[in-house]
Motif scaffolding. Structure first.
Motif, short mmCIF file in Angstrom:
data_model
loop_
_atom_site.label_atom_id
_atom_site.label_comp_id
_atom_site.label_asym_id
_atom_site.label_seq_id
_atom_site.Cartn_x
_atom_site.Cartn_y
_atom_site.Cartn_z
N GLY A 49 -32.47 18.45 -13.54
CA GLY A 49 -31.50 17.43 -13.94
C GLY A 49 -32.08 16.02 -13.90
N ALA A 50 -33.35 15.89 -14.28
CA ALA A 50 -34.06 14.60 -14.19
C ALA A 50 -33.31 13.46 -14.90
CB ALA A 50 -35.47 14.74 -14.77
N ILE A 51 -32.73 13.74 -16.05
CA ILE A 51 -32.02 12.70 -16.82
C ILE A 51 -30.84 12.17 -16.01
CG2 ILE A 51 -30.77 12.18 -18.97
CD1 ILE A 51 -33.66 12.77 -19.58
N ASP A 52 -30.09 13.10 -15.40
CA ASP A 52 -28.94 12.69 -14.57
C ASP A 52 -29.39 11.91 -13.35
OD1 ASP A 52 -27.06 13.82 -16.24
OD2 ASP A 52 -27.17 15.78 -15.27
N VAL A 53 -30.51 12.33 -12.75
CA VAL A 53 -31.05 11.62 -11.59
C VAL A 53 -31.40 10.18 -11.98
CG1 VAL A 53 -32.98 11.50 -9.94
CG2 VAL A 53 -31.87 13.69 -10.39
N LEU A 54 -32.05 10.01 -13.13
CA LEU A 54 -32.38 8.66 -13.62
C LEU A 54 -31.10 7.84 -13.80
CD1 LEU A 54 -35.13 9.42 -16.29
CD2 LEU A 54 -35.39 7.79 -14.43
N ARG A 55 -30.13 8.44 -14.45
CA ARG A 55 -28.87 7.73 -14.73
C ARG A 55 -28.17 7.31 -13.44
NH1 ARG A 55 -26.92 11.29 -18.47
NH2 ARG A 55 -27.99 10.32 -20.21
N ASP A 56 -28.14 8.24 -12.47
CA ASP A 56 -27.47 7.95 -11.19
C ASP A 56 -28.20 6.86 -10.40
OD1 ASP A 56 -25.65 9.86 -11.87
OD2 ASP A 56 -26.46 11.43 -10.56
N LEU A 57 -29.54 6.91 -10.41
CA LEU A 57 -30.32 5.88 -9.70
C LEU A 57 -30.11 4.51 -10.34
CD1 LEU A 57 -33.67 7.80 -9.03
CD2 LEU A 57 -32.07 6.99 -7.28
N LYS A 58 -30.03 4.51 -11.67
CA LYS A 58 -29.82 3.25 -12.40
C LYS A 58 -28.47 2.66 -12.02
CE LYS A 58 -30.75 0.14 -15.49
NZ LYS A 58 -31.81 -0.83 -15.17
N TYR A 61 -28.67 1.47 -8.15
CA TYR A 61 -29.53 0.34 -7.77
C TYR A 61 -29.63 -0.79 -8.80
CZ TYR A 61 -31.24 2.83 -3.67
OH TYR A 61 -31.34 3.46 -2.46
N GLY A 62 -29.27 -0.49 -10.06
CA GLY A 62 -29.36 -1.53 -11.09
C GLY A 62 -30.76 -2.11 -11.19
N ASP A 63 -30.83 -3.44 -11.20
CA ASP A 63 -32.12 -4.12 -11.37
C ASP A 63 -32.98 -4.15 -10.10
OD1 ASP A 63 -31.44 -4.55 -13.96
OD2 ASP A 63 -30.71 -6.60 -13.65
N LYS A 64 -32.44 -3.67 -8.99
CA LYS A 64 -33.23 -3.70 -7.73
C LYS A 64 -34.34 -2.66 -7.74
CE LYS A 64 -29.51 -5.29 -4.66
NZ LYS A 64 -28.21 -4.73 -5.12
N LEU A 65 -34.21 -1.65 -8.60
CA LEU A 65 -35.19 -0.55 -8.67
C LEU A 65 -35.73 -0.44 -10.09
CD1 LEU A 65 -36.49 2.03 -7.36
CD2 LEU A 65 -34.45 3.27 -8.10
N LEU A 66 -37.06 -0.45 -10.23
CA LEU A 66 -37.67 -0.25 -11.54
C LEU A 66 -37.89 1.25 -11.75
CD1 LEU A 66 -38.94 -1.61 -14.09
CD2 LEU A 66 -41.13 -1.39 -12.91
N LEU A 67 -37.20 1.80 -12.73
CA LEU A 67 -37.23 3.24 -12.97
C LEU A 67 -38.19 3.61 -14.09
CD1 LEU A 67 -33.45 4.26 -13.00
CD2 LEU A 67 -35.16 5.08 -11.40
N GLY A 68 -38.91 4.70 -13.86
CA GLY A 68 -39.74 5.26 -14.92
C GLY A 68 -39.53 6.75 -14.99
N SER A 69 -39.94 7.34 -16.10
CA SER A 69 -39.88 8.80 -16.21
C SER A 69 -41.30 9.33 -16.26
CB SER A 69 -39.12 9.21 -17.47
OG SER A 69 -39.68 8.60 -18.62
N GLY A 70 -41.48 10.56 -15.76
CA GLY A 70 -42.83 11.13 -15.70
C GLY A 70 -42.88 12.54 -16.26
N THR A 71 -44.10 13.02 -16.49
CA THR A 71 -44.33 14.35 -17.08
C THR A 71 -43.59 14.46 -18.41
OG1 THR A 71 -44.24 15.11 -14.76
CG2 THR A 71 -44.72 16.76 -16.40
N THR A 74 -42.83 14.92 -24.95
CA THR A 74 -42.32 14.86 -26.33
C THR A 74 -41.58 13.54 -26.55
OG1 THR A 74 -40.14 15.82 -25.83
CG2 THR A 74 -41.93 17.38 -26.32
N ALA A 75 -41.48 13.15 -27.81
CA ALA A 75 -40.77 11.91 -28.15
C ALA A 75 -39.30 12.03 -27.76
CB ALA A 75 -40.90 11.64 -29.66
N LYS A 76 -38.74 13.22 -27.94
CA LYS A 76 -37.33 13.46 -27.60
C LYS A 76 -37.07 13.20 -26.12
CE LYS A 76 -33.81 16.96 -28.43
NZ LYS A 76 -33.58 18.38 -28.71
N GLU A 77 -37.98 13.71 -25.27
CA GLU A 77 -37.86 13.47 -23.82
C GLU A 77 -37.97 11.98 -23.51
OE1 GLU A 77 -39.65 17.50 -21.66
OE2 GLU A 77 -40.96 15.78 -21.95
N ALA A 78 -38.93 11.32 -24.16
CA ALA A 78 -39.12 9.88 -23.92
C ALA A 78 -37.83 9.12 -24.25
CB ALA A 78 -40.27 9.35 -24.77
N GLU A 79 -37.25 9.42 -25.40
CA GLU A 79 -36.02 8.72 -25.83
C GLU A 79 -34.86 9.00 -24.87
OE1 GLU A 79 -35.97 10.30 -29.75
OE2 GLU A 79 -37.52 8.89 -30.45
N ALA A 80 -34.73 10.25 -24.43
CA ALA A 80 -33.63 10.62 -23.53
C ALA A 80 -33.76 9.92 -22.18
CB ALA A 80 -33.60 12.14 -23.34
#
Length: 214
Positions: A49-58, A61-71, A74-80
């Motif tokens: 559930g990486a996408i949901d984890v990213l969304r929940d962390l965002k 924490y908002g701007d206090k945490l700089l979020l990135g995605s890893g592994t 595909t372009a589709k994964e990058a966009e999501a």
């Protein structure tokens, strides 16, 4: 003026690589790292559930945490992941479509590469940084230094085998930031309800940076 993603990455100097087994574990690790002053995290696509984890962390924490995605491969994964809040996108290898999708969204692109040919290919494709992975398998800091000899303009982030003991040598060899795994993102500490181990490791890494930069 607010800092850019690249400025935050280089100021903090660390990209902790989060490969948690579930969302609860992921949140606990991030909480403990933030407590220690590390405000950047890479949530890998291997986290359930990486996408949901990213969304929940965002959201949390908002701007206090700089979020990135890893592994991301595909372009589709990058966009999501960008849609979910990722400001930088990391891959273990060079995927031109991922670099393209990341740059099209005006986000920071960090593909993984190892050989001189791969590294320069990633750079020419528009990568902002190149993750040298697995760096320790190629001899660590001396390998990084060797890559920068013909390509001093490259912005390299060694990943794989970065520890508190090796961090300073990588910085001295010219690393712009360090990708850190289990040495900081200690899942066992969370499972044993000892988050202070992660907090202390985060503080120790930041001290290494402070020393190396003076």
């Amino acid at each position: 003026m607010s800092e850019s993603t690249a400025q935050i990455i280089e100021r903090v100097g660390l990209i902790p690589v989060l490969r948690a087994k579930n969302a609860k574990q992921a949140h606990a690790v991030v909480d403990a790292m933030m407590e220690g002053g590390v405000t950047v995290v890479e949530v890998t696509m291997t986290v359930p559930g990486a996408i949901d984890v990213l969304r929940d962390l965002k959201q949390k924490y908002g701007d206090k945490l700089l979020l990135g995605s890893g592994t991301v491969t595909t372009a589709k994964e990058a966009e999501a992941t960008i849609e979910a809040g990722a400001e930088f996108v990391v891959s273990p290898s060079v995927h031109l479509e991922v670099i393209e999708a990341t740059k099209a969204a005006h986000k920071v692109s960090i593909p993984g590469a190892l050989t001189p040919t791969e590294v320069i290919t990633a750079h020419r494709a528009g990568a902002d940084y190149v993750k040298i992975f697995p760096c320790s398998a190629m001899g660590g800091a001396p390998y990084l230094k060797a890559l920068l000899a013909p390509f001093p303009f490259l912005k390299l982030i060694p990943t794989g085998g970065v520890t508190l003991d090796t961090a300073e040598s990588f910085l001295k060899a010219g690393a712009r930031a360090l990708g850190v795994g289990s040495d900081l993102v200690n899942l066992t500490a969370v499972d044993e309800e000892r988050p202070e181990i992660i907090t202390q490791a985060a503080q120790a890494y930041l001290q290494v940076f402070a020393r190396a930069r003076t």
